[in-house]
Design an enzyme around this catalytic site. Structure first.
Site, PDB file in Angstrom:
ATOM      1  N   LYS A  89       0.844  -1.207   0.000  1.00 43.99           N
ATOM      2  CA  LYS A  89       0.000   0.000   0.000  1.00 43.99           C
ATOM      3  C   LYS A  89       0.875   1.252   0.000  1.00 43.99           C
ATOM      4  O   LYS A  89       2.075   1.191   0.296  1.00 43.99           O
ATOM      5  CB  LYS A  89      -0.897  -0.022   1.237  1.00 43.99           C
ATOM      6  CG  LYS A  89      -0.122   0.045   2.560  1.00 43.99           C
ATOM      7  CD  LYS A  89      -1.024  -0.205   3.758  1.00 43.99           C
ATOM      8  CE  LYS A  89      -0.251  -0.133   5.061  1.00 43.99           C
ATOM      9  NZ  LYS A  89      -1.071  -0.578   6.209  1.00 43.99           N
ATOM     10  N   ARG A 136     -10.618  -0.093  15.003  1.00 47.23           N
ATOM     11  CA  ARG A 136     -10.391   0.661  13.778  1.00 47.23           C
ATOM     12  C   ARG A 136     -11.308   0.040  12.728  1.00 47.23           C
ATOM     13  O   ARG A 136     -12.516   0.119  12.870  1.00 47.23           O
ATOM     14  CB  ARG A 136      -8.890   0.618  13.415  1.00 47.23           C
ATOM     15  CG  ARG A 136      -8.467   1.752  12.506  1.00 47.23           C
ATOM     16  CD  ARG A 136      -6.973   1.749  12.210  1.00 47.23           C
ATOM     17  NE  ARG A 136      -6.566   0.618  11.372  1.00 47.23           N
ATOM     18  CZ  ARG A 136      -5.321   0.419  10.931  1.00 47.23           C
ATOM     19  NH1 ARG A 136      -4.351   1.263  11.262  1.00 47.23           N
ATOM     20  NH2 ARG A 136      -5.028  -0.613  10.175  1.00 47.23           N
ATOM     21  N   HIS A 160      -6.092  -7.109  12.970  1.00 45.87           N
ATOM     22  CA  HIS A 160      -4.877  -6.289  13.038  1.00 45.87           C
ATOM     23  C   HIS A 160      -4.647  -5.917  14.506  1.00 45.87           C
ATOM     24  O   HIS A 160      -5.599  -5.639  15.236  1.00 45.87           O
ATOM     25  CB  HIS A 160      -5.094  -5.039  12.177  1.00 45.87           C
ATOM     26  CG  HIS A 160      -3.852  -4.319  11.751  1.00 45.87           C
ATOM     27  ND1 HIS A 160      -2.756  -4.954  11.192  1.00 45.87           N
ATOM     28  CD2 HIS A 160      -3.530  -2.998  11.776  1.00 45.87           C
ATOM     29  CE1 HIS A 160      -1.826  -4.037  10.905  1.00 45.87           C
ATOM     30  NE2 HIS A 160      -2.278  -2.856  11.254  1.00 45.87           N
ATOM     31  N   ARG A 215       1.521 -10.697   7.142  1.00 48.14           N
ATOM     32  CA  ARG A 215       1.302  -9.502   6.303  1.00 48.14           C
ATOM     33  C   ARG A 215       2.296  -8.402   6.646  1.00 48.14           C
ATOM     34  O   ARG A 215       1.919  -7.323   7.099  1.00 48.14           O
ATOM     35  CB  ARG A 215      -0.100  -8.920   6.546  1.00 48.14           C
ATOM     36  CG  ARG A 215      -1.278  -9.743   6.166  1.00 48.14           C
ATOM     37  CD  ARG A 215      -2.565  -8.875   6.193  1.00 48.14           C
ATOM     38  NE  ARG A 215      -2.702  -8.080   7.385  1.00 48.14           N
ATOM     39  CZ  ARG A 215      -3.367  -8.452   8.483  1.00 48.14           C
ATOM     40  NH1 ARG A 215      -3.999  -9.607   8.534  1.00 48.14           N
ATOM     41  NH2 ARG A 215      -3.412  -7.657   9.529  1.00 48.14           N
ATOM     42  N   TYR A 236      14.487  30.869   8.255  1.00 45.76           N
ATOM     43  CA  TYR A 236      13.339  31.594   8.825  1.00 45.76           C
ATOM     44  C   TYR A 236      13.365  31.618  10.350  1.00 45.76           C
ATOM     45  O   TYR A 236      13.568  30.587  10.995  1.00 45.76           O
ATOM     46  CB  TYR A 236      12.039  30.908   8.422  1.00 45.76           C
ATOM     47  CG  TYR A 236      11.670  31.015   6.965  1.00 45.76           C
ATOM     48  CD1 TYR A 236      11.761  32.220   6.267  1.00 45.76           C
ATOM     49  CD2 TYR A 236      11.185  29.900   6.290  1.00 45.76           C
ATOM     50  CE1 TYR A 236      11.390  32.296   4.924  1.00 45.76           C
ATOM     51  CE2 TYR A 236      10.810  29.974   4.959  1.00 45.76           C
ATOM     52  CZ  TYR A 236      10.918  31.174   4.284  1.00 45.76           C
ATOM     53  OH  TYR A 236      10.545  31.238   2.973  1.00 45.76           O
ATOM     54  N   CYS A 271      12.535  24.659   5.384  1.00 42.02           N
ATOM     55  CA  CYS A 271      11.584  25.462   4.598  1.00 42.02           C
ATOM     56  C   CYS A 271      10.851  24.543   3.622  1.00 42.02           C
ATOM     57  O   CYS A 271      11.037  23.336   3.626  1.00 42.02           O
ATOM     58  CB  CYS A 271      12.339  26.551   3.838  1.00 42.02           C
ATOM     59  SG  CYS A 271      13.504  27.471   4.867  1.00 42.02           S
ATOM     60  N   ASP A 283      11.206  24.242   0.370  1.00 45.76           N
ATOM     61  CA  ASP A 283      12.031  23.681  -0.705  1.00 45.76           C
ATOM     62  C   ASP A 283      13.467  23.412  -0.304  1.00 45.76           C
ATOM     63  O   ASP A 283      14.237  22.913  -1.118  1.00 45.76           O
ATOM     64  CB  ASP A 283      12.103  24.680  -1.874  1.00 45.76           C
ATOM     65  CG  ASP A 283      10.748  25.197  -2.274  1.00 45.76           C
ATOM     66  OD1 ASP A 283       9.878  24.357  -2.542  1.00 45.76           O
ATOM     67  OD2 ASP A 283      10.562  26.423  -2.298  1.00 45.76           O
TER      68      ASP A 283
HETATM   69  C1  LIG Z   1      -0.290  -1.597   6.830  1.00 45.76           C
HETATM   70  C2  LIG Z   1      -0.851  -2.901   7.230  1.00 45.76           C
HETATM   71  C3  LIG Z   1      -0.016  -4.011   7.456  1.00 45.76           C
HETATM   72  C4  LIG Z   1       1.491  -3.916   7.448  1.00 45.76           C
HETATM   73  O1  LIG Z   1       1.909  -3.311   8.650  1.00 45.76           O
HETATM   74  P1  LIG Z   1       3.473  -3.156   8.999  1.00 45.76           P
HETATM   75  O2  LIG Z   1       3.472  -2.647  10.389  1.00 45.76           O
HETATM   76  O3  LIG Z   1       4.024  -2.163   8.030  1.00 45.76           O
HETATM   77  O4  LIG Z   1       4.086  -4.481   8.845  1.00 45.76           O
HETATM   78  C5  LIG Z   1      -0.616  -5.224   7.691  1.00 45.76           C
HETATM   79  N1  LIG Z   1      -1.956  -5.352   7.733  1.00 45.76           N
HETATM   80  C6  LIG Z   1      -2.795  -4.307   7.568  1.00 45.76           C
HETATM   81  C7  LIG Z   1      -4.254  -4.510   7.646  1.00 45.76           C
HETATM   82  C8  LIG Z   1      -2.278  -3.035   7.328  1.00 45.76           C
HETATM   83  O5  LIG Z   1      -3.100  -1.997   7.175  1.00 45.76           O
END
Ligand SMILES: *Cc1c(COP(=O)(O)O)cnc(C)c1O
Length: 387
Positions: free
Chosen positions: A44, A142, A174, A230, A276, A323, A325
């Site tokens: 992602k 979540r 998760h 994952r 700045y 800044c 840039d």
């Molecule tokens: C982003 C994400 C992961 C990966 O998480 P990491 O901490 O980068 O390994 C796994 N599962 C879900 C649902 C996520 O949103």
């Protein structure tokens, strides 16, 4: 593979060099640590800033058998690029083009009742069974279903599965505290996860793929590996648990090297305020260097006076405000630095240059944010791709 050779640095103000060999290597290492579990490479957010398609291909070459993305557009982009590996997308809103997902053989998460209804409608319209992964909220609070919604979701899914409108491929969740493996919520979430699987079995659904572990759990909690892990951040070479171990401790190699080139070098008097608000003052006559990267390129503004860089093998700290840039470095008197010299913001760290984790520690964030926020003006190049 559609990777370009590393261009000479010449002409680029700033450059992110992505080592696909490191991604392959890290995925192979994570795959080894996952034991008998398969690996879904999480790509992602443009593969955490590393380039969606090249990073996905490198991950598959390293032994990933699945790809995972948050948004449907990311999944469709992978398919358009000709990536055919099993692919899951888990975050969408009402009205998302789920028919396009089904037609492209993309698995979709079912996170609650409305998503089931939209997936059902898309499957009936396309005449294709939807391959789904049920997302149960085991305590992160979540995404995903819990409580009464989960109770209602299970029989509804079972009915559609019996009709072959959906095929339940997986169940997933998760962690809230994967980075603190001893935290009591970790065990509690695993128990809730296993409870949800048992409940599904009672309504006649046995998902083939149970998946729960992100990078931290992949590296520190084998009991959470189940059928598929994952990992995201660890694939790109960063420790998900810097308090427990560095990337090197986990056998990972940082895949992104972020560099710029000095745009100006000039003498400055003593007691001169810099950038700045003059939040930095020179203490003696000195030489300052201008680095043409700023917060619009992903250098956090709160790296002002704390962000580390390396020039000519020597470490410096940003002088004054970052800044939009550019930012300034106090190079000291008698520096041999010249316009065009390479400035390393972060890399592998082996040659003494800072790492993304060093930046994260300096700016009170996590390495994830550093690599994903590298801006659009920064040129990208990929090295180490397979011929
Ligand atoms: C982003 C994400 C992961 C990966 O998480 P990491 O901490 O980068 O390994 C796994 N599962 C879900 C649902 C996520 O949103």
């Amino acid at each position: 593979m559609e990777t370009t050779p590393a261009p000479a640095l010449s002409g680029f103000s700033s450059l992110a060099t992505i080592d696909l060999g490191a991604i392959r290597y890290n995925v192979a290492e994570l795959r080894r640590r996952a034991g008998s579990a398969d690996l879904m490479a999480v790509v992602k957010a443009d593969a955490y800033g590393h380039g969606l398609v090249p990073a996905a291909r490198a991950a598959l070459a390293g032994g990933a058998s699945w790809l995972g993305v948050a948004q449907l557009t990311e999944a469709l982009e992978l398919r358009r690029a000709g990536v055919t590996a099993p692919l899951l997308t888990w975050l969408y809103v009402p009205g998302a083009d789920l028919g396009a997902a089904l037609a492209a053989d993309i698995d979709v998460a079912v996170t609650g009742l409305w998503t089931l209804r939209e997936v059902e409608a898309a499957a009936r319209e396309c005449g294709l069974p939807a391959r789904i992964h049920l997302k149960v909220d085991t305590g992160l609070a979540r995404g995903g279903a819990w409580g009464a919604e989960w109770e209602e979701l299970m029989p509804a899914v079972a009915a559609l599965a019996a009709e072959h409108v959906v095929q339940v491929v997986g169940i997933f969740s998760h962690f809230a505290y994967a980075d603190a493996p001893q935290h009591p919520t970790v065990r509690a979430q695993q128990e809730r996860f296993e409870g949800a699987i048992a409940e599904l079995t009672r309504v006649g659904i046995t998902p083939q793929l149970r998946h729960l572990a992100n990078s931290a759990a992949t590296l520190t909690n084998p009991s959470a590996h189940y059928d598929l892990v994952r990992p995201g951040i660890a694939m790109y070479g960063h420790s998900p648990v810097p308090d427990l171990g560095s990337s090197a401790d986990f056998g990972l190699r940082e895949a992104m090297r972020l560099t710029a080139r000095l745009a100006h070098v000039k003498d400055a008097p003593a007691d001169q305020g810099v950038s700045y608000g003059h939040t930095y003052r020179t203490t003696a006559e000195t030489t300052v260097g201008l680095v043409p990267m700023g917060y619009s390129d992903g250098v956090p503004r709160n790296a002002s006076n704390v962000g580390p860089v390396s020039i000519g093998g020597e470490r410096f700290t940003i002088a004054g405000r970052v800044c939009m840039d550019q930012f300034v470095v106090d190079l000291g008197r008698g520096t041999s630095a010249r316009p065009g010299d390479e400035v390393v913001l972060f890399g592998v760290g082996a040659d003494g240059e800072p790492t993304a984790q060093d930046w994260a520690a300096a700016t009170d964030t996590i390495s994830y944010e550093l690599v994903t926020r590298v801006g659009a003006r920064v040129a990208r190049t990929w090295i180490g791709g397979e011929a």
